[in-house]
Design a protein around this motif. Structure first.
Motif, PDB file in Angstrom:
ATOM      1  N   LYS A  52       0.826  -1.207   0.000  1.00  0.00           N
ATOM      2  CA  LYS A  52       0.000   0.000   0.000  1.00  0.00           C
ATOM      3  C   LYS A  52       0.863   1.261   0.000  1.00  0.00           C
ATOM      4  O   LYS A  52       0.551   2.251  -0.680  1.00  0.00           O
ATOM      5  N   SER A  55       2.097   2.327  -3.353  1.00  0.00           N
ATOM      6  CA  SER A  55       1.100   2.697  -4.360  1.00  0.00           C
ATOM      7  C   SER A  55       0.780   4.188  -4.300  1.00  0.00           C
ATOM      8  O   SER A  55       1.152   4.887  -3.350  1.00  0.00           O
ATOM      9  N   GLN A  56       0.065   4.654  -5.299  1.00  0.00           N
ATOM     10  CA  GLN A  56      -0.359   6.046  -5.326  1.00  0.00           C
ATOM     11  C   GLN A  56      -1.440   6.329  -4.280  1.00  0.00           C
ATOM     12  O   GLN A  56      -1.681   7.496  -3.940  1.00  0.00           O
ATOM     13  N   ASP A  57      -2.095   5.285  -3.789  1.00  0.00           N
ATOM     14  CA  ASP A  57      -3.133   5.451  -2.771  1.00  0.00           C
ATOM     15  C   ASP A  57      -2.577   5.240  -1.365  1.00  0.00           C
ATOM     16  O   ASP A  57      -3.286   4.767  -0.473  1.00  0.00           O
ATOM     17  N   SER A  58      -1.318   5.594  -1.149  1.00  0.00           N
ATOM     18  CA  SER A  58      -0.671   5.415   0.156  1.00  0.00           C
ATOM     19  C   SER A  58      -1.478   6.098   1.267  1.00  0.00           C
ATOM     20  O   SER A  58      -1.846   7.265   1.147  1.00  0.00           O
ATOM     21  N   PRO A  59      -1.773   5.386   2.367  1.00  0.00           N
ATOM     22  CA  PRO A  59      -2.618   5.961   3.422  1.00  0.00           C
ATOM     23  C   PRO A  59      -1.952   7.075   4.222  1.00  0.00           C
ATOM     24  O   PRO A  59      -2.628   7.811   4.942  1.00  0.00           O
ATOM     25  N   GLY A  61       0.125   9.539   2.851  1.00  0.00           N
ATOM     26  CA  GLY A  61       0.414  10.737   2.077  1.00  0.00           C
ATOM     27  C   GLY A  61       1.785  10.774   1.444  1.00  0.00           C
ATOM     28  O   GLY A  61       2.170  11.764   0.823  1.00  0.00           O
ATOM     29  N   THR A  63       4.902   7.971  -0.560  1.00  0.00           N
ATOM     30  CA  THR A  63       5.169   6.622  -1.075  1.00  0.00           C
ATOM     31  C   THR A  63       6.626   6.244  -0.836  1.00  0.00           C
ATOM     32  O   THR A  63       7.488   7.122  -0.660  1.00  0.00           O
ATOM     33  N   TYR A 181      -5.563   1.664   7.921  1.00  0.00           N
ATOM     34  CA  TYR A 181      -4.220   1.850   8.469  1.00  0.00           C
ATOM     35  C   TYR A 181      -4.276   2.435   9.878  1.00  0.00           C
ATOM     36  O   TYR A 181      -3.621   1.950  10.801  1.00  0.00           O
TER      37      TYR A 181
END
Length: 466
Positions: A52, A55-59, A61, A63, A181
């Motif tokens: 995760k 990825s670009q959708d990192s919880p 903010g 990567t 998360y």
């Protein structure tokens, strides 16, 4: 029939073993079950979370790239080295109970930093603190349990550490896969807090430490508690007196630890066996695999969901370490270690061949094969290389240098852990998964060839003997 079973000397419910078992369970509800589960969740949590965070959708903010991932992994090992050295120095002076209490603080800070992470540096420091807690745990727990438990159940009680840590790993895989998360951190942070309170209220100091400190009356009370002695027992009194004489003999003769004690033939032989145990345990890469399990399945050529496979592996780990608790004091340490090293060698070799040919041929209809091979690898690895490792590492050294030598060995183990967590993702990226697996298999096979003739069985060994 049930009564005869309970009366067996190696039964955990035997009248002499009950308080040792109950204390180990309290240590399980505190040290093992709560602290090791909290640590295990941190290890298992990382595997799905890393994917995760890349990825670009990192919880959080930001990567991570492969170099940052390798350092996030390695910081756990660096922290473990720090925890090994720190607790190794403190345990002889402060005793096991105070050292057990200390472990709660860095673990609590780890989860707080994970929650408030604003950059990768937060994760570096968090993993460092998690390593301090786990490194101290691997020093304090084997020594503490070896000092309070009888020889015929010591292996069973000591192997509980890895059993409950693997329960935590499975929980970490599940929680990181299915929960947000930020929610995970607030759920898990309850573990070190409850652990601290239960150790504070229920765990007694070991009689061996109290004897070394000259507190013989307190040591006798502690000894009676762990042996569950209600009335005067001549046999148990003689056992306590034998222990007291053995532990105070050096002081009476003014014969403290010297460099010569570390250079005896028995000590040198133990160093060689210990070094091979450490190298075999670590270069089987069982611990790095757990940390990077989702990435490994993603690269294996299997079409199955990597997170689902990781959860299955977490369950298999528990079965492996539970097998150790059942078999360690029945089959002995050596047999389990030999079965484990041989099984790991074969499983890793086969896994390497599958991933190699998956890159050449279309093997999607065989997607279940990597899961089966990795399950065998994890199960057999936990039966001996993981479950018996710390038990053996304490038992192989002569009495006089045991605490210091075991502490040094565990520090070396943590150094190798740090190195492998750093280079393992880099090896996967640059060598490929097949070559990495074959390299690990080759070193593990070499360990089997050494341990077969040279490792001595330590089942039933008294902790007052060399």
């Amino acid at each position: 029939m049930l009564q005869r079973l309970i009366q067996r000397p190696n039964c955990l419910l035997n009248v002499r073993n009950r308080h040792q078992f109950l204390t180990a369970l309290l240590a399980s509800l505190s040290l093992v079950n709560l602290m090791a589960i909290s640590h295990g969740i941190g290890v298992g949590w990382l595997s799905p979370t890393l994917r995760k965070l890349q990825s670009q959708d990192s919880p959080v903010g930001f990567t991570l790239d492969v170099n940052e991932i390798s350092w996030v992994g390695a910081m756990l090992g660096l922290g473990a080295v720090t925890g090994n050295i720190l607790l190794g120095c403190l345990i002889g002076r402060l005793g096991s109970k105070l050292c057990l209490l200390f472990l709660a603080f860095p673990n609590t800070c780890f989860w707080l930093l994970v929650y408030f992470a604003e950059s990768v540096e937060y994760l570096f420091v968090a993993r460092l603190l998690a390593g301090i807690s786990s490194g101290g745990m691997y020093i304090v727990h084997p020594i503490f349990l070896s000092e309070i438990s009888s020889a015929n159940i010591r292996g069973t009680l000591s192997s509980m550490l890895m059993l409950y840590m693997n329960m935590g790993v499975l929980l970490g895989y599940i929680l990181a896969t299915h929960l947000p998360y930020f929610l995970i951190t607030w759920l898990v942070i309850c573990c070190p807090i409850a652990y601290f309170l239960s150790v504070l209220l229920f765990v007694k100091e070991s009689p061996m430490h109290l004897i070394r400190k000259g507190r013989v009356t307190e040591a006798y009370k502690s000894f009676r508690y762990y042996k569950n002695i209600k009335d005067d027992d001549h046999e148990m009194n003689n056992e306590f007196e034998t222990m007291r004489i053995a532990l105070t003999k050096g002081n009476q003769l003014k014969d403290g630890l010297t460099l010569r004690d570390f250079c005896t033939p028995a000590a040198v032989k133990a160093y060689g066996i210990g070094l091979v145990l450490i190298m075999t345990n670590q270069f089987s890469c069982l611990f790095p695999m757990i940390n990077y399990m989702s990435d490994i399945f993603a690269q294996s050529g299997s079409a199955m969901d990597p997170n689902f496979c990781s959860i299955i592996i977490g369950a298999v780990q528990i079965l492996g370490t539970y097998g150790t608790t059942l078999l360690c004091d029945i089959c002995g340490r050596k047999l389990l270690l030999l079965v484990s090293t041989a099984g790991v060698t074969v499983s890793l070799t086969a896994f390497g061949f599958f991933t190699h040919y998956a890159g050449i041929y279309d093997l999607r209809e065989w997607s279940w094969v990597p899961l089966v091979l990795m399950s065998l690898y994890i199960f057999l690895g936990n039966i001996g290389l993981i479950g018996c490792f710390f038990v053996c590492l304490v038992e192989i050294f002569p009495l006089k240098i045991r605490a210091k030598a075991a502490s040094i060995a565990i520090v070396l183990t943590s150094c190798v852990v740090s190195l492998l967590l750093l280079i393992f993702p880099l090896c996967l990226a640059h060598w490929g998964i097949s070559a990495t697996m074959w390299s690990c298999a080759g070193i593990t096979g070499g360990g089997f060839c050494f341990l077969l003739p040279f490792l001595k069985e330590t089942k039933g060994k008294s902790m007052l003997d060399d």
